[in-house]
Each structure stands twice: as C-alpha cells, then as structure tokens.
Design a protein around this motif. Structure first.
Motif, PDB file in Angstrom:
ATOM      1  N   ALA A 156      11.891  -6.735   7.200  1.00  0.00           N
ATOM      2  CA  ALA A 156      10.893  -7.740   7.550  1.00  0.00           C
ATOM      3  C   ALA A 156       9.488  -7.156   7.600  1.00  0.00           C
ATOM      4  O   ALA A 156       8.502  -7.866   7.424  1.00  0.00           O
ATOM      5  N   ALA A 157       9.400  -5.846   7.873  1.00  0.00           N
ATOM      6  CA  ALA A 157       8.094  -5.183   7.947  1.00  0.00           C
ATOM      7  C   ALA A 157       7.664  -4.617   6.606  1.00  0.00           C
ATOM      8  O   ALA A 157       6.601  -4.009   6.499  1.00  0.00           O
ATOM      9  N   GLY A 158       8.478  -4.828   5.578  1.00  0.00           N
ATOM     10  CA  GLY A 158       8.215  -4.196   4.289  1.00  0.00           C
ATOM     11  C   GLY A 158       6.900  -4.602   3.658  1.00  0.00           C
ATOM     12  O   GLY A 158       6.197  -3.765   3.093  1.00  0.00           O
ATOM     13  N   GLU A 159       6.551  -5.891   3.720  1.00  0.00           N
ATOM     14  CA  GLU A 159       5.297  -6.329   3.094  1.00  0.00           C
ATOM     15  C   GLU A 159       4.102  -5.680   3.766  1.00  0.00           C
ATOM     16  O   GLU A 159       3.144  -5.281   3.093  1.00  0.00           O
ATOM     17  N   ARG A 160       4.128  -5.578   5.080  1.00  0.00           N
ATOM     18  CA  ARG A 160       3.033  -4.908   5.776  1.00  0.00           C
ATOM     19  C   ARG A 160       2.944  -3.447   5.356  1.00  0.00           C
ATOM     20  O   ARG A 160       1.849  -2.910   5.137  1.00  0.00           O
ATOM     21  N   SER A 161       4.096  -2.792   5.240  1.00  0.00           N
ATOM     22  CA  SER A 161       4.108  -1.401   4.812  1.00  0.00           C
ATOM     23  C   SER A 161       3.584  -1.260   3.389  1.00  0.00           C
ATOM     24  O   SER A 161       2.856  -0.309   3.076  1.00  0.00           O
ATOM     25  N   ALA A 162       3.959  -2.189   2.520  1.00  0.00           N
ATOM     26  CA  ALA A 162       3.461  -2.151   1.141  1.00  0.00           C
ATOM     27  C   ALA A 162       1.948  -2.301   1.113  1.00  0.00           C
ATOM     28  O   ALA A 162       1.246  -1.598   0.359  1.00  0.00           O
ATOM     29  N   GLU A 163       1.408  -3.200   1.937  1.00  0.00           N
ATOM     30  CA  GLU A 163      -0.039  -3.374   2.017  1.00  0.00           C
ATOM     31  C   GLU A 163      -0.721  -2.100   2.506  1.00  0.00           C
ATOM     32  O   GLU A 163      -1.783  -1.709   1.999  1.00  0.00           O
ATOM     33  N   ARG A 164      -0.103  -1.443   3.472  1.00  0.00           N
ATOM     34  CA  ARG A 164      -0.694  -0.212   3.994  1.00  0.00           C
ATOM     35  C   ARG A 164      -0.635   0.906   2.958  1.00  0.00           C
ATOM     36  O   ARG A 164      -1.531   1.750   2.898  1.00  0.00           O
ATOM     37  N   CYS A 165       0.420   0.930   2.147  1.00  0.00           N
ATOM     38  CA  CYS A 165       0.486   1.917   1.074  1.00  0.00           C
ATOM     39  C   CYS A 165      -0.645   1.697   0.072  1.00  0.00           C
ATOM     40  O   CYS A 165      -1.288   2.651  -0.384  1.00  0.00           O
ATOM     41  N   LEU A 166      -0.894   0.433  -0.282  1.00  0.00           N
ATOM     42  CA  LEU A 166      -1.980   0.131  -1.211  1.00  0.00           C
ATOM     43  C   LEU A 166      -3.338   0.483  -0.607  1.00  0.00           C
ATOM     44  O   LEU A 166      -4.232   0.983  -1.310  1.00  0.00           O
ATOM     45  N   ALA A 167      -3.496   0.236   0.687  1.00  0.00           N
ATOM     46  CA  ALA A 167      -4.742   0.616   1.348  1.00  0.00           C
ATOM     47  C   ALA A 167      -4.921   2.127   1.328  1.00  0.00           C
ATOM     48  O   ALA A 167      -6.042   2.634   1.151  1.00  0.00           O
ATOM     49  N   MET A 168      -3.812   2.864   1.486  1.00  0.00           N
ATOM     50  CA  MET A 168      -3.902   4.314   1.479  1.00  0.00           C
ATOM     51  C   MET A 168      -4.266   4.847   0.099  1.00  0.00           C
ATOM     52  O   MET A 168      -5.101   5.745  -0.028  1.00  0.00           O
ATOM     53  N   THR A 169      -3.661   4.303  -0.965  1.00  0.00           N
ATOM     54  CA  THR A 169      -4.015   4.794  -2.297  1.00  0.00           C
ATOM     55  C   THR A 169      -5.471   4.478  -2.620  1.00  0.00           C
ATOM     56  O   THR A 169      -6.164   5.276  -3.259  1.00  0.00           O
ATOM     57  N   THR A 170      -5.951   3.322  -2.165  1.00  0.00           N
ATOM     58  CA  THR A 170      -7.366   2.987  -2.360  1.00  0.00           C
ATOM     59  C   THR A 170      -8.259   3.995  -1.645  1.00  0.00           C
ATOM     60  O   THR A 170      -9.240   4.496  -2.212  1.00  0.00           O
ATOM     61  N   GLU A 171      -7.897   4.307  -0.413  1.00  0.00           N
ATOM     62  CA  GLU A 171      -8.683   5.271   0.363  1.00  0.00           C
ATOM     63  C   GLU A 171      -8.684   6.649  -0.297  1.00  0.00           C
ATOM     64  O   GLU A 171      -9.727   7.315  -0.379  1.00  0.00           O
ATOM     65  N   LEU A 172      -7.526   7.092  -0.776  1.00  0.00           N
ATOM     66  CA  LEU A 172      -7.442   8.420  -1.383  1.00  0.00           C
ATOM     67  C   LEU A 172      -8.250   8.493  -2.673  1.00  0.00           C
ATOM     68  O   LEU A 172      -8.872   9.522  -2.967  1.00  0.00           O
ATOM     69  N   ARG A 173      -8.247   7.411  -3.441  1.00  0.00           N
ATOM     70  CA  ARG A 173      -9.061   7.401  -4.658  1.00  0.00           C
ATOM     71  C   ARG A 173     -10.549   7.415  -4.316  1.00  0.00           C
ATOM     72  O   ARG A 173     -11.350   8.078  -4.996  1.00  0.00           O
TER      73      ARG A 173
ATOM     74  N   ARG B 273      -0.882  15.283 -11.915  1.00  0.00           N
ATOM     75  CA  ARG B 273       0.276  14.953 -11.092  1.00  0.00           C
ATOM     76  C   ARG B 273      -0.108  13.966  -9.993  1.00  0.00           C
ATOM     77  O   ARG B 273       0.634  13.024  -9.696  1.00  0.00           O
ATOM     78  N   LEU B 274      -1.268  14.160  -9.395  1.00  0.00           N
ATOM     79  CA  LEU B 274      -1.700  13.288  -8.307  1.00  0.00           C
ATOM     80  C   LEU B 274      -1.953  11.870  -8.815  1.00  0.00           C
ATOM     81  O   LEU B 274      -1.542  10.891  -8.178  1.00  0.00           O
ATOM     82  N   ASP B 275      -2.605  11.738  -9.953  1.00  0.00           N
ATOM     83  CA  ASP B 275      -2.875  10.406 -10.497  1.00  0.00           C
ATOM     84  C   ASP B 275      -1.579   9.671 -10.810  1.00  0.00           C
ATOM     85  O   ASP B 275      -1.468   8.452 -10.587  1.00  0.00           O
ATOM     86  N   ALA B 276      -0.592  10.386 -11.342  1.00  0.00           N
ATOM     87  CA  ALA B 276       0.692   9.757 -11.654  1.00  0.00           C
ATOM     88  C   ALA B 276       1.392   9.283 -10.389  1.00  0.00           C
ATOM     89  O   ALA B 276       1.988   8.193 -10.363  1.00  0.00           O
ATOM     90  N   ALA B 277       1.334  10.080  -9.319  1.00  0.00           N
ATOM     91  CA  ALA B 277       1.974   9.702  -8.061  1.00  0.00           C
ATOM     92  C   ALA B 277       1.272   8.513  -7.423  1.00  0.00           C
ATOM     93  O   ALA B 277       1.936   7.618  -6.854  1.00  0.00           O
ATOM     94  N   LEU B 278      -0.036   8.447  -7.501  1.00  0.00           N
ATOM     95  CA  LEU B 278      -0.780   7.292  -6.983  1.00  0.00           C
ATOM     96  C   LEU B 278      -0.392   6.025  -7.738  1.00  0.00           C
ATOM     97  O   LEU B 278      -0.154   4.971  -7.130  1.00  0.00           O
ATOM     98  N   ALA B 279      -0.309   6.128  -9.060  1.00  0.00           N
ATOM     99  CA  ALA B 279       0.038   4.963  -9.869  1.00  0.00           C
ATOM    100  C   ALA B 279       1.467   4.492  -9.573  1.00  0.00           C
ATOM    101  O   ALA B 279       1.728   3.276  -9.513  1.00  0.00           O
ATOM    102  N   ALA B 280       2.386   5.428  -9.370  1.00  0.00           N
ATOM    103  CA  ALA B 280       3.778   5.059  -9.091  1.00  0.00           C
ATOM    104  C   ALA B 280       3.899   4.345  -7.756  1.00  0.00           C
ATOM    105  O   ALA B 280       4.643   3.358  -7.626  1.00  0.00           O
ATOM    106  N   LEU B 281       3.161   4.820  -6.750  1.00  0.00           N
ATOM    107  CA  LEU B 281       3.207   4.154  -5.448  1.00  0.00           C
ATOM    108  C   LEU B 281       2.578   2.773  -5.529  1.00  0.00           C
ATOM    109  O   LEU B 281       3.104   1.804  -4.953  1.00  0.00           O
ATOM    110  N   ASP B 282       1.456   2.645  -6.234  1.00  0.00           N
ATOM    111  CA  ASP B 282       0.840   1.330  -6.411  1.00  0.00           C
ATOM    112  C   ASP B 282       1.817   0.350  -7.045  1.00  0.00           C
ATOM    113  O   ASP B 282       1.923  -0.813  -6.620  1.00  0.00           O
TER     114      ASP B 282
END
Length: 224
Positions: free
Chosen positions: A31-48, A79-88
């Motif tokens: 049930a918390a998965g969508e929130r976690s997915a949103e936070r993952c996207l926020a993290m990849t945005t921040e890291l970029r 390697r980092l760019d590929a990992a960011l894209a995979a998580l996105d």
C-alpha cells in the motif's frame, strides 16, 4: 586548520537519506509502494541536480588542474547514469502495476534502488579520495572558497535552507553546530531564532537538544 572540503558534508547527508530510503522501500507494505516510488523519483532528480552543480562549479577546476582525476570521475558516470535510469523506469512503472503484482514490483524497486546506491557509493568514494585530494594538491584555499561561494550565491534562500536541512542530521555534532552557527550569524539578530528553528526542523529531538546546547542558547529563545 582543516582545508575546505567541497564534498564531505553534502555526501554524508546523501548517504544517510539513501540508506533510509532503502529501508523504507524494503520494509514498506504494498500500500505504501506508490509513495516509495515517488520518493525514489525525487531522489534521482535530486542526485542529477547535485551532479549538475558539481559539473558547473567543481569539475571545471578539477579538469583544468588535475585531468587524470577528472577522467576517473568520468569513468564512474556511465554506470551511475545507467543505475539512475533503471530506478526511474521501475518507479514510473509502479503505479500501473496490478494489486497482485505489487509485492514483486516493490521488491524490484528495492533492488533497483540498491543497485543505484552501490554505484553512487563508488562515485562518492572517487570524489572524496581521488578528486578532493587532487584539488587540495593543485588549488589554493581561496580558489576552493570561491567555488563554494559561487555555488552558494546561485541558490535562493529557500534552496540553501533545504540543502542544509538535508545534510545536518547526518553530520557530527561539532560540525552540525559550526554550520548552524555560521548560518544564524549570517542573518539579522532579530531573525536568528526563527532561522535556527527552521534549520533544525529535520533533526531528531536528541540532535536538536544537543545543537542548542552546543550553541549555548535556550530552545525557547530560538522558537519565540
């Protein structure tokens, strides 16, 4: 006197939040998965965005003075760019997953996040043990201070506060107090309490009490 380190504090904050996010994604229910997915996207945005800041303010100087160190960082980017894209990709696909498939989709998100963390930790290590020592060898303190000053000048007051609140919980108490003291001293006296209150909002109660004690002020004063 320690020299200016352009990486240490922000990297400590990033590590802490990446590790916390990994625990959240792994331990959360479907049930918390969508929130976690949103936070993952926020993290990849921040890291970029963080990488773009480094490319703008730090790495041109590194490329000029220590090209071999700059080449070592470039090798990490693929390697980092590929990992960011995979998580996105995993995070964007999650909301469309059927209810019965969500537990496995969430575990896939967890694995992709940890793949990114592995790649990112290697990247941080290269910056801290290769790039920063190279900058210390080839640059004077005033040059490093100018890099840091240019970055800070590029940030709005709100962005600067967000930057500090992300890293402060992960810093040692003495460093946290030094950062907070410098921040509070940079604002007018009648705003100092509000500034300290806003700055310390992401700290745990224990961290916050220690910070106020280290600064020699009463929390009630800061909150007025």
């Amino acid at each position: 006197m320690p020299r200016i380190d352009l990486y240490r504090n922000v990297h400590m904050g990033q590590r802490a939040r990446l590790f916390a996010l990994a625990v959240e994604v792994g331990a959360g229910d479907a049930a918390a998965g969508e929130r976690s997915a949103e936070r993952c996207l926020a993290m990849t945005t921040e890291l970029r965005e963080h990488a773009a800041h480094e490319d703008t303010y730090i790495h041109p100087l590194l490329r000029e003075r220590a090209p071999a160190a700059a080449d070592a960082l470039d090798a990490e980017h693929l390697r980092l760019d590929a990992a960011l894209a995979a998580l996105d990709e995993r995070a964007r696909a999650f909301p469309g997953t059927s209810p019965e498939a969500r537990p496995e989709a969430q575990h896939g998100l967890y694995l992709a996040l940890n793949e990114l963390i592995g790649a990112y930790l290697a990247h941080l290590h290269a910056e801290e043990t290769v790039a920063m020592p190279a900058l210390w060898r080839h640059c004077a303190d005033d040059e490093l201070a100018a890099v840091f000053g240019a970055f800070r000048a590029s940030r709005t007051a709100e962005e600067g506060l967000a930057d500090l609140r992300r890293m402060l919980p992960a810093l040692p108490p003495a460093v946290r107090a030094a950062v907070a003291r410098a921040t509070v001293e940079s604002v007018p006296g009648d705003e100092a309490g509000r500034s300290l209150d806003a700055l310390s909002a992401t700290l745990t109660p224990t961290q916050r009490a220690r910070l106020y004690a280290d600064l020699g002020v009463a929390e009630a004063w800061a909150l007025r």
